[in-house]
Design a protein around this motif. Structure first.
Motif, PDB file in Angstrom:
ATOM      1  N   ARG A  24       0.841  -1.188   0.000  1.00  0.00           N
ATOM      2  CA  ARG A  24       0.000   0.000   0.000  1.00  0.00           C
ATOM      3  C   ARG A  24       0.880   1.243   0.000  1.00  0.00           C
ATOM      4  O   ARG A  24       1.924   1.269   0.624  1.00  0.00           O
ATOM      5  CB  ARG A  24      -0.907   0.031   1.221  1.00  0.00           C
ATOM      6  CG  ARG A  24      -1.923  -1.069   1.216  1.00  0.00           C
ATOM      7  CD  ARG A  24      -2.810  -0.982   2.435  1.00  0.00           C
ATOM      8  NE  ARG A  24      -3.689  -2.126   2.487  1.00  0.00           N
ATOM      9  CZ  ARG A  24      -4.955  -2.091   2.138  1.00  0.00           C
ATOM     10  NH1 ARG A  24      -5.481  -0.958   1.742  1.00  0.00           N
ATOM     11  NH2 ARG A  24      -5.688  -3.162   2.200  1.00  0.00           N
ATOM     12  N   ARG A  26       0.321   5.485   0.401  1.00  0.00           N
ATOM     13  CA  ARG A  26      -0.578   6.603   0.652  1.00  0.00           C
ATOM     14  C   ARG A  26       0.038   7.867   0.065  1.00  0.00           C
ATOM     15  O   ARG A  26       1.152   8.238   0.404  1.00  0.00           O
ATOM     16  CB  ARG A  26      -0.792   6.771   2.152  1.00  0.00           C
ATOM     17  CG  ARG A  26      -1.598   5.633   2.726  1.00  0.00           C
ATOM     18  CD  ARG A  26      -1.694   5.692   4.213  1.00  0.00           C
ATOM     19  NE  ARG A  26      -2.203   6.978   4.665  1.00  0.00           N
ATOM     20  CZ  ARG A  26      -2.356   7.304   5.928  1.00  0.00           C
ATOM     21  NH1 ARG A  26      -2.040   6.443   6.867  1.00  0.00           N
ATOM     22  NH2 ARG A  26      -2.809   8.487   6.255  1.00  0.00           N
ATOM     23  N   VAL A 137      -4.892   9.709  -1.211  1.00  0.00           N
ATOM     24  CA  VAL A 137      -5.286   8.532  -1.988  1.00  0.00           C
ATOM     25  C   VAL A 137      -4.439   7.362  -1.517  1.00  0.00           C
ATOM     26  O   VAL A 137      -3.226   7.496  -1.356  1.00  0.00           O
ATOM     27  CB  VAL A 137      -5.075   8.774  -3.501  1.00  0.00           C
ATOM     28  CG1 VAL A 137      -5.454   7.549  -4.288  1.00  0.00           C
ATOM     29  CG2 VAL A 137      -5.847   9.983  -3.967  1.00  0.00           C
ATOM     30  N   THR A 138      -5.067   6.215  -1.296  1.00  0.00           N
ATOM     31  CA  THR A 138      -4.346   5.002  -0.932  1.00  0.00           C
ATOM     32  C   THR A 138      -4.365   4.067  -2.123  1.00  0.00           C
ATOM     33  O   THR A 138      -5.430   3.677  -2.590  1.00  0.00           O
ATOM     34  CB  THR A 138      -4.989   4.329   0.294  1.00  0.00           C
ATOM     35  OG1 THR A 138      -5.000   5.258   1.384  1.00  0.00           O
ATOM     36  CG2 THR A 138      -4.212   3.087   0.687  1.00  0.00           C
ATOM     37  N   LEU A 139      -3.179   3.714  -2.585  1.00  0.00           N
ATOM     38  CA  LEU A 139      -3.036   2.790  -3.717  1.00  0.00           C
ATOM     39  C   LEU A 139      -2.626   1.433  -3.142  1.00  0.00           C
ATOM     40  O   LEU A 139      -1.775   1.361  -2.259  1.00  0.00           O
ATOM     41  CB  LEU A 139      -2.005   3.293  -4.699  1.00  0.00           C
ATOM     42  CG  LEU A 139      -2.246   4.681  -5.291  1.00  0.00           C
ATOM     43  CD1 LEU A 139      -1.052   5.110  -6.123  1.00  0.00           C
ATOM     44  CD2 LEU A 139      -3.496   4.682  -6.118  1.00  0.00           C
ATOM     45  N   GLU A 141      -1.543  -2.705  -4.174  1.00  0.00           N
ATOM     46  CA  GLU A 141      -1.132  -3.665  -5.196  1.00  0.00           C
ATOM     47  C   GLU A 141      -1.065  -5.025  -4.539  1.00  0.00           C
ATOM     48  O   GLU A 141      -0.347  -5.219  -3.570  1.00  0.00           O
ATOM     49  CB  GLU A 141       0.227  -3.287  -5.772  1.00  0.00           C
ATOM     50  CG  GLU A 141       0.738  -4.266  -6.782  1.00  0.00           C
ATOM     51  CD  GLU A 141       2.140  -3.942  -7.232  1.00  0.00           C
ATOM     52  OE1 GLU A 141       2.465  -4.284  -8.378  1.00  0.00           O
ATOM     53  OE2 GLU A 141       2.906  -3.370  -6.447  1.00  0.00           O
TER      54      GLU A 141
END
Length: 143
Positions: A24, A26, A137-139, A141
């Motif tokens: 993750r 942020r 925004v939290t990405l 994968e």
């Protein structure tokens, strides 16, 4: 009757897969550069203006090819004519030259307004982001 692969500890369960790792990140947009927003807004509105001009031209050519302007123009001329007046010439008013001229003015005003509003929006975003911290925004994968 034994259940296969159902209950833990039954001895017949399949090998458990290792848990999937999730990375993750942020991200926070705390500030946007107004100059960059102005350039992007200008280019996008310019592209929108070109699309507008092409769309108006194609639409006018299709309508003219179908005879819409001629039939509507004849109807308007017939409805507005009198003994001493020949009526309103709608076909002259809706010629390709006049239509493209008006559409060009609308496209130029669109470019100016969208560029100005995008830049103003960047300044307002920076002002509010200084109070609220910006958009986070939290990405994620998954492996």
């Amino acid at each position: 009757m034994a259940q296969q692969g159902g209950r833990p500890g039954s001895g017949s369960e399949p090998q458990a897969r290792p848990s999937a790792r999730t990375r993750r990140a942020r991200l926070r947009a705390a500030r946007v550069d107004p100059w960059s927003v102005m350039k992007v807004g200008f280019l996008l509105s310019l592209a929108l203006g070109v699309v507008l001009m092409v769309a108006v031209t194609v639409l006018w050519l299709v309508l003219d090819g179908l005879g819409v302007f001629a039939s509507v123009g004849d109807t308007v001329k017939e409805a507005t004519q009198s003994e001493n007046n020949s009526g309103f010439d709608l076909q002259h008013s809706l010629s390709l030259k006049n239509t493209l001229f008006f559409s060009g003015i609308v496209a130029i005003v669109d470019v100016i307004l969208v560029t100005a509003l995008a830049t103003l929006g960047a300044f307002l975003y920076n002002l509010t982001a200084s109070f609220t911290g910006g958009i986070e925004v939290t990405l994620a994968e998954e492996d």
